[in-house]
Motif scaffolding. Structure first.
Motif: not given
Length: 287
Positions: A95-99, A101-102, A178-183
């Protein structure tokens, strides 16, 4: 070659560690199940809020409110949810590497962390953590979700940030997360693409006392539901990952104990054979 005493000591140490990993597996299993029950209990209320919000947006013309629209600025805030501790497999790493990258797409970013692992991750990479929410990762309550939402809205309303995202780990099953990003802000119809409305009518809505006052109450409730859902799913994902990691560690410990036990038995047999050989040699010498 290791002595029998060394092997016996290793077996005892690994057996004690195995008891700890087995206990952590049971604890994480219980916490994961409780988190899912907590999320399901809140899901119905949250879906009703989402449906009402989409219904209002669908039947409102010329809507103007700071919470709605498409952002044109490049100042984005990221609320990153991770654990307070490790020993949960690749949960924190993913999750931290996903963040990270985002965040690369934003010209100017603000970092708000939940969980000590998140704060340590960004500080090690030279990023300044703007806001840290303490003692939240292990307590995904509505009370904490409201406090986080209040701070986010205050920063957003003061014009410090143009967009707000939350990065979390979605719980899909006990073996898949799964890592996710939400607005979170600003809210737009794209945020509610998969939500169905409960009413089927055409026309325009009128609000009392005013649209602004309605949205001042409704949107924060919507964001509280989102934040709470992300907290609970991250909490369930963390303990699911820890459950899997501890089960693997327990199995590895059992395999190591079996191997060491075989080594111990061979060493013991070797020592017994040597003693018998020495006794026979001594008897032959006496004859």
């Amino acid at each position: 070659m290791a002595t029998m005493g060394d092997i016996k000591h290793s077996i005892h140490s690994i057996a004690e560690m195995q008891q700890i990993t087995r206990a952590m597996h049971l604890i994480s299993t219980s916490k994961m199940r409780k988190a899912i029950v907590r999320y399901e209990n809140n899901r119905v209320h949250f879906e009703r809020v989402q449906s009402a919000l989409k219904d209002i947006l669908t039947h409102t013309r010329d809507l103007s409110h700071p919470y709605f629209g498409e952002s044109e600025g490049g100042r984005a805030a990221y609320v990153v949810i991770a654990a307070d501790k490790g020993m949960c497999g690749g949960y924190n790493h993913n999750v931290l590497n996903f963040a990270l990258s985002a965040m690369q797409k934003s010209k100017e970013r603000y970092i708000l962390t939940i969980g000590q692992e998140a704060r340590a991750f960004f500080e090690r990479r030279g990023f300044m953590v703007d806001v840290e929410f303490l003692h939240v990762s292990q307590n995904p309550s509505l009370y904490n979700a409201r406090n986080i939402t209040r701070d986010i809205l205050e920063l957003y309303e003061n014009g410090i940030m143009d967009e707000v995202y939350v990065v979390y780990t979605r719980f899909i099953s006990a073996i898949r997360q799964e890592p996710r990003i939400l607005k979170l802000l600003p809210v737009s119809m794209s945020n509610l693409a998969g939500i169905s409305t409960e009413t089927q009518y055409s026309g325009e809505l009128y609000y009392h006392p005013s649209p602004k006052e309605v949205f001042d109450i409704l949107v924060p409730q919507y964001i509280v539901g989102l934040v709470y859902g992300c907290l609970v799913q991250s909490y369930a994902s963390e303990h699911s990952a820890r459950m899997t990691a501890m089960e693997s560690a327990t199995n590895n410990a059992e395999e190591m104990i079996a191997n060491l036990t075989r080594q111990y038995n061979r060493a013991r047999q070797y020592a017994i054979t040597n003693e018998i050989s020495e006794i026979i040699a001594a008897l032959d010498a006496m004859k």
